[in-house]
Design a protein around this motif. Structure first.
Motif, PDB file in Angstrom:
ATOM      1  N   LYS A   1       4.979   2.561  -7.600  1.00 22.60           N
ATOM      2  CA  LYS A   1       4.127   1.403  -8.713  1.00 22.60           C
ATOM      3  C   LYS A   1       4.255   0.329  -7.048  1.00 22.60           C
ATOM      4  CE  LYS A   1       6.035   0.643 -11.939  1.00 22.60           C
ATOM      5  NZ  LYS A   1       7.038  -0.441 -11.509  1.00 22.60           N
ATOM      6  N   SER A   2       5.893   0.423  -6.521  1.00 23.05           N
ATOM      7  CA  SER A   2       6.287  -0.898  -5.654  1.00 23.05           C
ATOM      8  C   SER A   2       5.173  -1.250  -4.596  1.00 23.05           C
ATOM      9  CB  SER A   2       7.807  -1.055  -5.039  1.00 23.05           C
ATOM     10  OG  SER A   2       8.166  -1.350  -6.706  1.00 23.05           O
ATOM     11  N   THR A   3       5.609   0.404  -3.947  1.00 24.29           N
ATOM     12  CA  THR A   3       4.144   0.532  -2.315  1.00 24.29           C
ATOM     13  C   THR A   3       2.913   0.453  -3.358  1.00 24.29           C
ATOM     14  OG1 THR A   3       6.117   2.384  -2.239  1.00 24.29           O
ATOM     15  CG2 THR A   3       3.596   2.060  -1.202  1.00 24.29           C
TER      16      THR A   3
ATOM     17  N   VAL B   1      -1.906  -3.269  -3.055  1.00 20.99           N
ATOM     18  CA  VAL B   1      -2.604  -4.019  -3.333  1.00 20.99           C
ATOM     19  C   VAL B   1      -3.413  -5.363  -2.815  1.00 20.99           C
ATOM     20  CG1 VAL B   1      -4.324  -4.076  -5.759  1.00 20.99           C
ATOM     21  CG2 VAL B   1      -2.983  -2.145  -4.901  1.00 20.99           C
ATOM     22  N   SER B   2      -2.044  -5.892  -3.100  1.00 18.15           N
ATOM     23  CA  SER B   2      -1.583  -7.313  -2.594  1.00 18.15           C
ATOM     24  C   SER B   2      -2.234  -7.606  -1.757  1.00 18.15           C
ATOM     25  CB  SER B   2      -0.395  -8.075  -3.358  1.00 18.15           C
ATOM     26  OG  SER B   2      -0.133  -9.547  -2.901  1.00 18.15           O
ATOM     27  N   ASP B   3      -1.966  -6.966  -0.832  1.00 20.94           N
ATOM     28  CA  ASP B   3      -2.151  -7.951   1.023  1.00 20.94           C
ATOM     29  C   ASP B   3      -3.507  -7.166   1.178  1.00 20.94           C
ATOM     30  OD1 ASP B   3       0.549  -8.057   1.418  1.00 20.94           O
ATOM     31  OD2 ASP B   3       0.943  -5.809   2.552  1.00 20.94           O
TER      32      ASP B   3
ATOM     33  N   ARG C   1      -0.534   7.580   0.677  1.00 16.41           N
ATOM     34  CA  ARG C   1      -0.665   6.185   0.219  1.00 16.41           C
ATOM     35  C   ARG C   1      -2.169   5.610   0.191  1.00 16.41           C
ATOM     36  NH1 ARG C   1       4.765   3.783   2.808  1.00 16.41           N
ATOM     37  NH2 ARG C   1       6.344   4.874   1.516  1.00 16.41           N
ATOM     38  N   GLU C   2      -2.517   5.725   1.079  1.00 16.61           N
ATOM     39  CA  GLU C   2      -3.993   5.486   1.716  1.00 16.61           C
ATOM     40  C   GLU C   2      -5.087   6.054   0.411  1.00 16.61           C
ATOM     41  OE1 GLU C   2      -2.139   6.818   3.640  1.00 16.61           O
ATOM     42  OE2 GLU C   2      -1.598   5.110   4.933  1.00 16.61           O
ATOM     43  N   LYS C   3      -5.333   7.243   0.140  1.00 12.79           N
ATOM     44  CA  LYS C   3      -6.266   7.310  -0.961  1.00 12.79           C
ATOM     45  C   LYS C   3      -6.108   7.041  -1.940  1.00 12.79           C
ATOM     46  CE  LYS C   3      -9.135  10.178  -2.672  1.00 12.79           C
ATOM     47  NZ  LYS C   3     -10.502  10.178  -1.873  1.00 12.79           N
ATOM     48  N   VAL C   4      -3.877   6.817  -2.274  1.00 16.16           N
ATOM     49  CA  VAL C   4      -4.173   5.984  -3.680  1.00 16.16           C
ATOM     50  C   VAL C   4      -4.198   4.553  -3.588  1.00 16.16           C
ATOM     51  CG1 VAL C   4      -2.117   5.726  -5.211  1.00 16.16           C
ATOM     52  CG2 VAL C   4      -2.093   7.221  -4.173  1.00 16.16           C
ATOM     53  N   LEU C   5      -4.567   3.952  -2.256  1.00 17.88           N
ATOM     54  CA  LEU C   5      -5.108   2.945  -2.456  1.00 17.88           C
ATOM     55  C   LEU C   5      -5.953   2.142  -2.507  1.00 17.88           C
ATOM     56  CD1 LEU C   5      -4.569  -0.092  -1.557  1.00 17.88           C
ATOM     57  CD2 LEU C   5      -4.256   0.494   0.124  1.00 17.88           C
TER      58      LEU C   5
END
Length: 449
Positions: A265-267, A272-274, A431-435
């Motif tokens: 969640k934190s990652t 997403v914010s960035d 991470r890239e795929k989740v983002l």
């Protein structure tokens, strides 16, 4: 869920509610029905009443309440219609009692959650407690219980009763009372009889006053009752009172991201914010997060009041920031509600409130996000991630790891949330795929950024 042959519900409720020859006035005031949590997180229900001889309770109940061994019930009295201060006192007493029953001579006994309630449902009159089963039937256990209760010199004092069987295989509940000049005495007997399983778990009607608060004032009243023994409660209240009672979000989208610890969640929230050049906020907000550990050590009603007011404080920040840019929130109201449901509703998944129950509805006076995303991974992967972090964990985070049923109830409660509901995201890929998945959901469900 079947518990064997059930008595006719109208007949039992009528017998339980009609005037009876009571052994004492205090016994008449006690709730009449009990929900006992058994191994495997199943529930068995029984009652005390004047059912005709031969009506035996659920065999699983009889196995715990009858010989061999001896069982005792301890419950915390709360007057029907009691206010916040009384509920807070009762919750703290219940917590203190739990710690005491896990120490000393009681470590050789089995401890089960026990709820006492009135037939017919409805809020009020619920008593939280425990069933202590001593397989040795040692007189030292009874002596230790009476000594424990004698140490409670101020009201409310826990209520004690013990169970016994007779030659006719009937079970009896025998309350203990502290009488002037005579010390502790048993005051009569009440027969243990079958009881139907209620359509709704008996704790559910009380949830709006003990954790799933439907509006800000309900949570505020709880913390107001805590200021005499938790000085930080006043500081939280002062910060909440500075926030407008009703706030509206700005023109930019507001996205809440939920998930158990270890789901990334934190990652994800930071990424997403960035990507969106969004403001990242957390609940509880930074202005009160330094007191989180203090409230995490308190009973559910106090802990959830702290987190609920944190939601309202962060809502005022969301209202301001969403006029200038998108807002990403690391946890919001859904977390507060789901953890309350998982901890307060005893038993397994089947005992949660049914889908579409009002308890799953977002509070009317709390700013509503445009989208809620729920990150999920397998239990095994979540554990690997947590072990790799090495960070200090809250009591509930530890419980997520050690109690699979608690974790399942949290996850299922998330899925039942409505208006807004949770969009489930598999967070196990890279991470890239989740983002990419998260950004696609945001663009599909929110107004143009």
């Amino acid at each position: 869920m079947a518990f064997g042959r059930r008595p006719r519900v109208p007949l039992l409720l009528a017998r339980l509610s009609r005037p009876r020859r009571a052994v004492c006035a205090r016994a008449m005031e006690l709730p009449r029905c009990f929900a006992l949590e058994l191994p495997g997180c199943t529930l068995a229900h029984f009652a005390v009443g004047d059912e005709a001889p031969g009506a035996h309770p659920d065999p699983r109940v009889a196995a715990l309440l009858g010989p061999p061994g001896r069982s005792y019930s301890l419950s915390v009295p709360v007057a029907e219609g009691a206010g916040c201060a009384a509920r807070v006192r009762a919750a703290r007493l219940h917590e203190r009692l739990l710690h005491q029953l896990r120490r000393g001579p009681f470590q050789l006994c089995q401890l089960h959650r026990l709820l006492c309630y009135r037939p017919g449902g409805g809020a009020g009159g619920l008593q939280h407690g425990f069933l202590l089963h001593d397989p040795r039937d040692s007189p030292d256990t009874r002596s230790a219980l009476l000594a424990l209760l004698a140490a409670y010199r101020e009201a409310p004092r826990p209520l004690l009763a013990e169970f016994a069987g007779d030659a006719g295989l009937q079970l009896w509940r025998r309350p203990w009372e502290l009488q002037d000049q005579q010390g502790w005495r048993q005051v009569g007997s009440e027969r243990v009889v079958p009881a139907p399983e209620p359509a709704l778990h008996p704790v559910v009607p009380d949830l709006p006053s003990c954790g799933v608060f439907p509006h800000r004032e309900a949570a505020r009243a709880v913390l107001e009752a805590c200021t005499s023994f938790i000085p930080e409660a006043r500081a939280v209240l002062d910060l909440a009172d500075r926030c407008p009672e009703q706030v509206q979000k700005g023109k930019f989208p507001v996205i809440a991201i939920e998930g158990l610890d270890g789901t990334g969640k934190s990652t994800v929230t930071q990424s997403v914010s960035d990507s969106l050049r969004a403001v990242l906020l957390k609940s509880p907000p930074t202005c009160i997060s330094q007191w989180r550990k203090i409230f995490d050590d308190e009973p559910t009603i106090i802990r959830r009041a702290f987190y609920s007011l944190g939601n309202y404080i962060v809502a005022s920040q969301i209202a301001e920031e969403s006029t200038k840019s998108p807002v990403i929130i690391d946890r919001f109201w859904h977390s507060t509600a789901t953890y309350t449901l998982a901890s307060e509703v005893s038993g397994g998944l089947q005992h949660l409130p049914p889908t579409h129950h009002p308890i799953y509805q977002w509070p009317r006076d709390l700013l509503r996000p445009d989208l809620v995303l729920l990150l999920t991974v397998s239990p095994e992967e979540r554990m690997q991630r947590i072990e790799g972090r090495g960070l200090e964990r809250t009591r509930e985070e530890v419980e997520l790891e050690t109690d699979s049923v608690f974790r399942q109830k949290v996850e299922e409660s998330y899925r039942r949330m409505e208006d807004p509901g949770c969009h489930v995201v598999d967070a196990s890929p890279s991470r890239e795929k989740v983002l990419q998945t998260v950004l696609s959901l945001i663009h599909s469900n929110c107004n143009p950024l």
